[in-house]
Design a protein around this motif. Structure first.
Motif, PDB file in Angstrom:
ATOM      1  N   GLU A 140      19.378  -0.565 -22.318  1.00 20.09           N
ATOM      2  CA  GLU A 140      18.312  -1.124 -23.160  1.00 20.09           C
ATOM      3  C   GLU A 140      17.673  -0.085 -24.092  1.00 20.09           C
ATOM      4  O   GLU A 140      16.480   0.212 -24.015  1.00 20.09           O
ATOM      5  CB  GLU A 140      17.242  -1.791 -22.301  1.00 20.09           C
ATOM      6  CG  GLU A 140      17.709  -3.098 -21.692  1.00 20.09           C
ATOM      7  CD  GLU A 140      16.561  -3.964 -21.198  1.00 20.09           C
ATOM      8  OE1 GLU A 140      16.701  -5.197 -21.274  1.00 20.09           O
ATOM      9  OE2 GLU A 140      15.542  -3.425 -20.735  1.00 20.09           O
ATOM     10  N   MET A 141      18.479   0.437 -24.992  1.00 18.12           N
ATOM     11  CA  MET A 141      17.972   1.400 -25.964  1.00 18.12           C
ATOM     12  C   MET A 141      16.829   0.811 -26.786  1.00 18.12           C
ATOM     13  O   MET A 141      15.849   1.507 -27.103  1.00 18.12           O
ATOM     14  CB  MET A 141      19.114   1.857 -26.877  1.00 18.12           C
ATOM     15  CG  MET A 141      20.185   2.652 -26.155  1.00 18.12           C
ATOM     16  SD  MET A 141      21.647   3.015 -27.180  1.00 18.12           S
ATOM     17  CE  MET A 141      22.501   1.431 -27.109  1.00 18.12           C
ATOM     18  N   SER A 142      16.935  -0.450 -27.127  1.00 12.51           N
ATOM     19  CA  SER A 142      15.887  -1.092 -27.936  1.00 12.51           C
ATOM     20  C   SER A 142      14.569  -1.161 -27.175  1.00 12.51           C
ATOM     21  O   SER A 142      13.499  -0.936 -27.750  1.00 12.51           O
ATOM     22  CB  SER A 142      16.327  -2.501 -28.345  1.00 12.51           C
ATOM     23  OG  SER A 142      17.494  -2.452 -29.139  1.00 12.51           O
ATOM     24  N   ALA A 145      13.064   2.338 -26.896  1.00 10.57           N
ATOM     25  CA  ALA A 145      12.532   2.739 -28.199  1.00 10.57           C
ATOM     26  C   ALA A 145      11.159   2.129 -28.438  1.00 10.57           C
ATOM     27  O   ALA A 145      10.255   2.794 -28.973  1.00 10.57           O
ATOM     28  CB  ALA A 145      13.502   2.336 -29.304  1.00 10.57           C
ATOM     29  N   TRP A 146      11.002   0.863 -28.026  1.00  9.50           N
ATOM     30  CA  TRP A 146       9.699   0.213 -28.193  1.00  9.50           C
ATOM     31  C   TRP A 146       8.693   0.712 -27.156  1.00  9.50           C
ATOM     32  O   TRP A 146       7.608   1.193 -27.507  1.00  9.50           O
ATOM     33  CB  TRP A 146       9.856  -1.309 -28.080  1.00  9.50           C
ATOM     34  CG  TRP A 146       8.540  -2.016 -28.023  1.00  9.50           C
ATOM     35  CD1 TRP A 146       7.687  -2.262 -29.075  1.00  9.50           C
ATOM     36  CD2 TRP A 146       7.897  -2.526 -26.852  1.00  9.50           C
ATOM     37  NE1 TRP A 146       6.557  -2.904 -28.620  1.00  9.50           N
ATOM     38  CE2 TRP A 146       6.652  -3.081 -27.265  1.00  9.50           C
ATOM     39  CE3 TRP A 146       8.241  -2.572 -25.507  1.00  9.50           C
ATOM     40  CZ2 TRP A 146       5.766  -3.673 -26.371  1.00  9.50           C
ATOM     41  CZ3 TRP A 146       7.365  -3.162 -24.609  1.00  9.50           C
ATOM     42  CH2 TRP A 146       6.144  -3.699 -25.041  1.00  9.50           C
ATOM     43  N   GLY A 162       9.322   4.808 -32.633  1.00 13.43           N
ATOM     44  CA  GLY A 162      10.343   3.968 -32.030  1.00 13.43           C
ATOM     45  C   GLY A 162      11.692   4.083 -32.706  1.00 13.43           C
ATOM     46  O   GLY A 162      12.731   4.173 -32.049  1.00 13.43           O
ATOM     47  N   LYS A 166      15.091   5.385 -30.921  1.00 14.39           N
ATOM     48  CA  LYS A 166      16.292   4.549 -30.855  1.00 14.39           C
ATOM     49  C   LYS A 166      17.508   5.303 -31.377  1.00 14.39           C
ATOM     50  O   LYS A 166      18.584   5.284 -30.755  1.00 14.39           O
ATOM     51  CB  LYS A 166      16.099   3.251 -31.645  1.00 14.39           C
ATOM     52  CG  LYS A 166      17.268   2.282 -31.525  1.00 14.39           C
ATOM     53  CD  LYS A 166      17.064   1.042 -32.387  1.00 14.39           C
ATOM     54  CE  LYS A 166      15.970   0.166 -31.861  1.00 14.39           C
ATOM     55  NZ  LYS A 166      15.887  -1.130 -32.597  1.00 14.39           N
ATOM     56  N   VAL A 170      20.845   6.225 -29.238  1.00 18.17           N
ATOM     57  CA  VAL A 170      22.164   5.833 -29.744  1.00 18.17           C
ATOM     58  C   VAL A 170      23.068   7.053 -29.867  1.00 18.17           C
ATOM     59  O   VAL A 170      24.243   7.028 -29.471  1.00 18.17           O
ATOM     60  CB  VAL A 170      22.026   5.103 -31.094  1.00 18.17           C
ATOM     61  CG1 VAL A 170      23.377   4.984 -31.789  1.00 18.17           C
ATOM     62  CG2 VAL A 170      21.405   3.728 -30.893  1.00 18.17           C
ATOM     63  N   GLU A 193      21.575  -4.836 -23.918  1.00 19.66           N
ATOM     64  CA  GLU A 193      20.431  -4.867 -24.828  1.00 19.66           C
ATOM     65  C   GLU A 193      19.701  -6.200 -24.698  1.00 19.66           C
ATOM     66  O   GLU A 193      20.313  -7.235 -24.423  1.00 19.66           O
ATOM     67  CB  GLU A 193      20.902  -4.683 -26.269  1.00 19.66           C
ATOM     68  CG  GLU A 193      21.357  -3.274 -26.614  1.00 19.66           C
ATOM     69  CD  GLU A 193      20.191  -2.299 -26.645  1.00 19.66           C
ATOM     70  OE1 GLU A 193      19.235  -2.512 -27.417  1.00 19.66           O
ATOM     71  OE2 GLU A 193      20.220  -1.328 -25.877  1.00 19.66           O
ATOM     72  N   SER A 217      16.145  -7.089 -35.506  1.00 17.40           N
ATOM     73  CA  SER A 217      16.133  -5.722 -34.973  1.00 17.40           C
ATOM     74  C   SER A 217      16.790  -5.634 -33.608  1.00 17.40           C
ATOM     75  O   SER A 217      17.160  -4.538 -33.168  1.00 17.40           O
ATOM     76  CB  SER A 217      14.696  -5.197 -34.899  1.00 17.40           C
ATOM     77  OG  SER A 217      13.955  -5.855 -33.875  1.00 17.40           O
ATOM     78  N   GLU A 220      20.075  -3.855 -33.935  1.00 16.87           N
ATOM     79  CA  GLU A 220      20.137  -2.552 -34.606  1.00 16.87           C
ATOM     80  C   GLU A 220      20.835  -1.491 -33.777  1.00 16.87           C
ATOM     81  O   GLU A 220      21.662  -0.719 -34.298  1.00 16.87           O
ATOM     82  CB  GLU A 220      18.730  -2.088 -34.978  1.00 16.87           C
ATOM     83  CG  GLU A 220      18.724  -0.836 -35.841  1.00 16.87           C
ATOM     84  CD  GLU A 220      17.329  -0.446 -36.273  1.00 16.87           C
ATOM     85  OE1 GLU A 220      17.189   0.050 -37.395  1.00 16.87           O
ATOM     86  OE2 GLU A 220      16.377  -0.652 -35.486  1.00 16.87           O
ATOM     87  N   ALA A 221      20.530  -1.407 -32.475  1.00 15.44           N
ATOM     88  CA  ALA A 221      21.145  -0.370 -31.650  1.00 15.44           C
ATOM     89  C   ALA A 221      22.662  -0.528 -31.607  1.00 15.44           C
ATOM     90  O   ALA A 221      23.406   0.456 -31.774  1.00 15.44           O
ATOM     91  CB  ALA A 221      20.563  -0.395 -30.239  1.00 15.44           C
TER      92      ALA A 221
END
Length: 377
Positions: A140-142, A145-146, A162, A166, A170, A193, A217, A220-221
């Motif tokens: 869960e990179m997203s 990041a958040w 953020g 991210k 990545v 994700e 978004s 995005e990752a």
């Protein structure tokens, strides 16, 4: 001949293995908190007995690499061997929200060191098993990041960074994939994700556009992993192997507003989200995490399974559904008992109880998907 299935079972069990530091600096270790680190063999046997022959579990990086380049595998070798004895296939998370204390996530060394750790992990797994390994490099990179880079809720505890975080995660994931492939070219990769939906009923075109940008978004990752966005990070299309979709009851909301409950007129069917994801990447899909609390467990699982069947009828190659977390666990922030699991926390005799209503729904769905619930075939 048809391709062999990716997984030993369509329905899977996910063990919560988060190891991040909270806002107050306390490190969590959910494998220890749920007793899974001690009871791993019994847990695996219990899952296999219910037909859950594939599981998600994790390497705890902060325990393994206490000093740069020095690896202590004592926390994970018993898990690998227990899985082999139980004849359970494991998808291994390598970075589930946490990293060693001495490592600066913002430094160029982060990706390099994670790649070396990932290669060492792959060598260990290869030495213990001939099976094709499956790794989730960075979970869960997203979300990280958040939560860690944008609102400071978890490590690294920063705000307004953020996008930068991210990109760094990545970068580390891409480096890890390359390093693992050097060790084990047959390795497969799951990228898990969050799948979300965001909408707005505003009359303002600008607000509706902002909601759509936020919604997109979520991709995005993976677009970075594939090299479609920020190609300077080193992404390439073959990095996107198995697309993991994490989906929970709170994953749809109004832009800058409240959660959309299931049944709301603005709620987007999960099957449509799966169709869009497959259309974007053209890769096999796994529901890598899904679950709800207490009395909502069985009904939520029933809903998700129905949507997956609809997606399958529409040609989406969904390869599995992972019950996550499969064990009840103490909440991240306050330690409250989160009853999300198929099994309880261990009692004073280190025994777990099965949540009967959830188990009954699992058996019904196994039969609908053509899987024997006994796990014997």
């Amino acid at each position: 001949m048809a391709d062999a299935p990716l997984f030993k079972s369509f329905f899977m069990a996910g063990f919560e293995c988060a190891t991040h530091r909270r806002r107050d600096g306390r490190r969590l270790d959910l494998l220890a908190a749920t007793g899974h680190d001690r009871l791993v063999e019994g847990d695996y046997l219990a899952m296999a007995g219910l037909g859950l022959r594939t599981v998600r579990d994790g390497f705890r990086w902060h325990l393994i690499e206490r000093a740069p380049g020095a690896y202590d595998w004592s926390s994970v070798v018993p898990m690998i061997r227990a899985a082999r004895r139980a004849e359970v296939q494991v998808i291994w998370d390598l970075c589930h929200f946490g990293w060693p204390d001495d490592l600066d996530v913002w430094s160029p060394a982060f990706a390099d060191r994670f790649a070396r750790f990932a290669a060492a992990a792959a060598r260990l797994v290869r030495s213990e098993s001939d099976a094709v390994p499956i790794f989730c490099p960075v979970n869960e990179m997203s979300f990280v990041a958040w939560a860690g880079g944008e609102v400071g809720a978890i490590n690294p505890g920063t705000r307004g960074r953020g996008a930068e975080l991210k990109a760094q995660l990545v970068r580390a994931s891409i480096a890890a994939i390359a390093a693992i492939r050097e060790v084990e070219p047959k390795a497969r990769f799951l990228h898990a994700e969050p799948a979300i939906h965001i909408t707005s009923y505003s009359r303002s075109a600008a607000v509706r556009r902002a909601a759509e940008i936020h919604r997109l978004s979520q991709f995005e990752a993976l677009d970075m992993i594939a090299g479609r966005v920020s190609p300077d990070l080193g992404g390439r299309e073959d990095n996107v192997d198995i697309v993991g979709v994490n989906y929970y009851p709170r994953n749809q909301w109004l832009h800058r507003g409240s959660t959309l409950p299931l049944g709301h007129h603005g709620y987007r069917p999960f099957a449509e989200i799966l169709q869009e994801t497959f259309g974007r990447y053209g890769r096999p899909i796994v529901i890598a995490e899904t679950g709800a609390e207490r009395s909502a467990r069985a009904s939520w699982f029933h809903y998700v399974c129905g949507e997956v069947r609809a997606a399958l009828r529409g040609g989406v190659p969904v390869e599995g559904i992972c019950l996550y977390p499969v064990l009840d666990y103490p909440g991240w922030d306050d330690g409250r008992l989160c009853e999300t699991g198929l099994f309880t926390m261990p009692d004073g005799r280190d025994e777990r109880s099965l949540h009967a209503d959830f188990a009954e729904e699992l058996e019904r769905q196994q039969l609908r998907f053509g899987q024997r619930p006994s796990g014997l075939g």
